[in-house]
Scaffold this active site. Structure first.
Site, PDB file in Angstrom:
ATOM      1  CB  CYS A 101      -1.703  62.977  -2.805  1.00 32.60           C
ATOM      2  SG  CYS A 101      -0.182  63.905  -3.089  1.00 32.60           S
ATOM      3  CB  CYS A 222      -0.993  63.430   1.184  1.00 31.74           C
ATOM      4  SG  CYS A 222       0.251  63.406  -0.102  1.00 31.74           S
TER       5      CYS A 222
END
Length: 441
Positions: A101, A222
Site C-alpha cells: 500500500c 492496511c
C-alpha cells in the site's frame, strides 16, 4: 522563504497524521490536508469506518485552519494491493499489504496527486521514520525518473536520500516503507521522525485534537483494519451491479458474484509421526509459526509446513520446535532505497547487515549474497523462527533501512537437518513453505 513552501500532508483521521500536519503548520509552511479513501465497507454495526475517519480528518483541518481534500483510490487499491494480497494467499504465501500500500498508493498515487494536482513542494505523512534530508533540502529536490535497467547508474543520483529509523525505535515504521521509491522519498517529510508516541499524544492534547487522541490505534490490514482473516477471506462477497462489478463505485473486472477465496478443506498432520490431528478450511489460510486451532486438542500445535497439492497443514508440538526454525532464504529482486545495490555488496558479492521479516521483531544479523539477477540469498547468523514465503525481508545497516525483497525460497528447517534429510537444495518458488512439497505454482 519557508512560509511560501506548500506541503501536502496525508491525513488518516488518526492522531499521528494530525500532529504531523500541526507541526508543519508551526514551521510556517502552507499546509493542505488530504484524506485517502482506499477501501469501502461497513463494519459489523453497519457503519462505514472510512467515512468516520474522513470526518475526523476534516475536523483536524478545521482546527488547524488548513484546506481539506479527499481522494479515492479504491480501484487502485483493489488492482495494485488487494488483488495481489489474494493471489499471494492462494499460493500459500504470507503477504504484507501494508508495504504494498505504501509503495503503490501512498507514495505513488497520492504522491503524484499532491505534486501534480495540488502543486506540492513536498509531501508529508505521519509515519515514524526519518530521511537523510533536512526540510530545505527536500524542497530543492527535482524529479528523477527511476532507471529501467537492473542497476542504477551510480552517477545518476549523486546524493541519494537515505531512509533512517525513527528516534522512537518501538514505533519505527521503516519496515513498512522499505519498498518506497527514491523519487518519492526525496520529496517526503516525516515530521514525527524525531518524536516519541507519548510526546505526540501530549502535543495533540495541548492543541484541541482530542477527537483523534481518543481513537484506538489502527491495526490489521492496511485500510481494511483488524478482522478475523479466515472469515474475511472466505465469507465476504460482492455482487454484480448493472452487469459489471462495482467495488465502492469503481468497476472491477472479476466474476459477478464470488467469495474472495474458496474454502479448500484439508487435514492437520503431525510432522513427527504423520498422525491426522484434525481438519481445516484451507491450507493457504495458515502462516508458518502461527498456532493451529485444532478442535479437540487442548495442547498447542504450530504450523511448520504446508502441502498445497494435498491441502494439508503440517504441525508440530511446542512453540520452539526445530521445524519452526530456518537460517536460509532467497528473495526476489531487492528494492534498494539509496544505492542499487550497495557498493559493498557489488564489490564483494557478500555483505554483513541485519534483517527482519516482521514489524517490531528484533533485528537478526545476517550475510547477504548477491545474485546476477538482483536477488539475494540471506543467511542468518542464527536460525530464526517462523520464516514464510511472501513475507518481506527488510535490510538494515546501522540506523539506515537499505530496502527489502519478498521471500520466495526457504532453506530446510532445523528439524529436517536433524533428521538427516540434509538436502542442500532450496524449495522452488512455489506455494509451499518447505522444500519439495508442491509443484511450481
Amino acid at each position: 522563504m519557508s512560509a511560501l513552501r506548500h506541503v501536502v500532508c496525508a491525513l488518516s483521521g488518526g492522531v499521528d497524521s494530525a500532529v504531523a500536519a500541526l507541526l508543519l503548520r508551526r514551521r510556517g509552511y502552507q499546509v493542505t490536508g488530504v484524506f485517502m479513501k482506499n477501501w469501502d465497507s461497513l463494519d459489523e454495526q453497519g457503519i462505514c469506518a472510512a467515512d468516520k475517519d474522513c470526518e475526523d480528518a476534516y475536523k483536524v483541518c478545521q482546527i488547524l485552519d488548513i484546506p481539506f481534500h479527499q481522494v479515492s483510490y479504491v480501484k487502485e487499491y483493489w488492482n495494485d494491493v488487494f488483488s495481489d494480497f489474494l493471489n499471494e494467499y492462494e499460493k500459500g504465501r504470507t503477504p504484507n499489504p501494508d508495504i504494498s500500500c505504501n509503495k503503490h498508493i501512498k507514495f505513488s498515487c497520492f504522491h503524484h496527486y499532491a505534486v501534480d494536482n495540488l502543486g506540492a513542494d513536498a509531501v508529508a505523512t505521519g509515519h515514524y521514520a526519518r530521511t537523510s534530508l533536512e526540510d530545505e533540502e527536500v524542497f530543492e529536490q527535482k524529479h528523477t525518473k527511476r532507471p529501467d535497467g537492473l542497476f542504477r547508474n551510480r552517477f545518476e543520483v549523486r546524493n541519494p536520500v537515505k531512509l533512517l529509523q525513527a528516534a522512537d525505535s518501538f514505533k519505527d515504521q521503516t519496515f513498512f516503507l522499505s519498498q518506497v521509491s527514491q523519487d518519492a522519498l526525496r520529496r517526503t517529510i516525516f515530521p514525527l521522525g524525531e518524536l516519541t508516541k507519548d510526546f505526540v499524544k501530549k502535543i495533540a492534547a495541548e492543541n484541541r485534537l482530542h477527537h483523534v487522541l481518543q481513537k484506538k490505534e489502527s491495526m490489521g490490514i492496511c485500510f481494511i483494519g483488524k478482522r478475523n482473516l479466515e472469515h474475511f477471506l472466505l465469507q465476504v462477497s460482492v455482487s454484480d451491479v448493472s452487469g459489471g462489478l462495482l467495488w465502492a463505485g469503481a468497476p472491477v473486472v472479476m466474476k459477478p458474484v464470488f467469495q474472495y477465496l474458496q474454502p479448500r478443506p484439508g487435514k492437520f498432520i503431525s510432522i513427527e509421526d504423520n498422525r491426522v490431528l484434525g481438519t481445516h478450511k484451507g491450507w493457504f489460510l495458515y502462516t508458518l509459526g502461527q498456532r493451529a486451532k485444532i478442535s479437540g486438542l487442548s495442547e498447542p500445535w504450530y504450523v511448520v509446513e504446508k502441502d498445497g497439492t494435498k491441502g494439508d497443514v503440517l504441525v508440530a508440538p511446542r512453540v520452539d520446535h526445530p521445524a519452526l526454525y530456518r537460517d536460509l532464504l532467497r528473495t526476489n529482486r531487492v528494492h534498494w532505497i539509496a544505492e542499487e545495490p550497495p557498493a559493498a555488496l557489488v564489490r564483494d558479492k557478500m555483505m554483513e547487515c541485519h534483517f527482519r521479516f516482521r514489524h517490531q521483531m528484533a533485528l537478526v544479523p545476517c550475510v547477504l549474497t548477491l545474485n546476477q539477477d538482483g536477488t539475494v540469498w540471506v543467511t542468518a547468523v542464527k536460525a530464526v523462527r517462523g520464516l514464510a514465503l511472501g513475507q518481506f525481508a527488510v535490510f538494515y545497516k546501522g540506523e539506515e533501512c537499505l530496502g527489502s525483497g519478498k521471500i520466495l525460497r526457504l532453506g530446510p528447517s532445523a528439524y529436517t537437518l536433524q533428521k538427516g534429510k540434509n538436502r542442500t537444495r532450496v524449495a522452488p518458488e512455489v506455494s509451499s513453505d518447505s522444500p519439495g512439497l508442491h509443484p511450481t505454482s
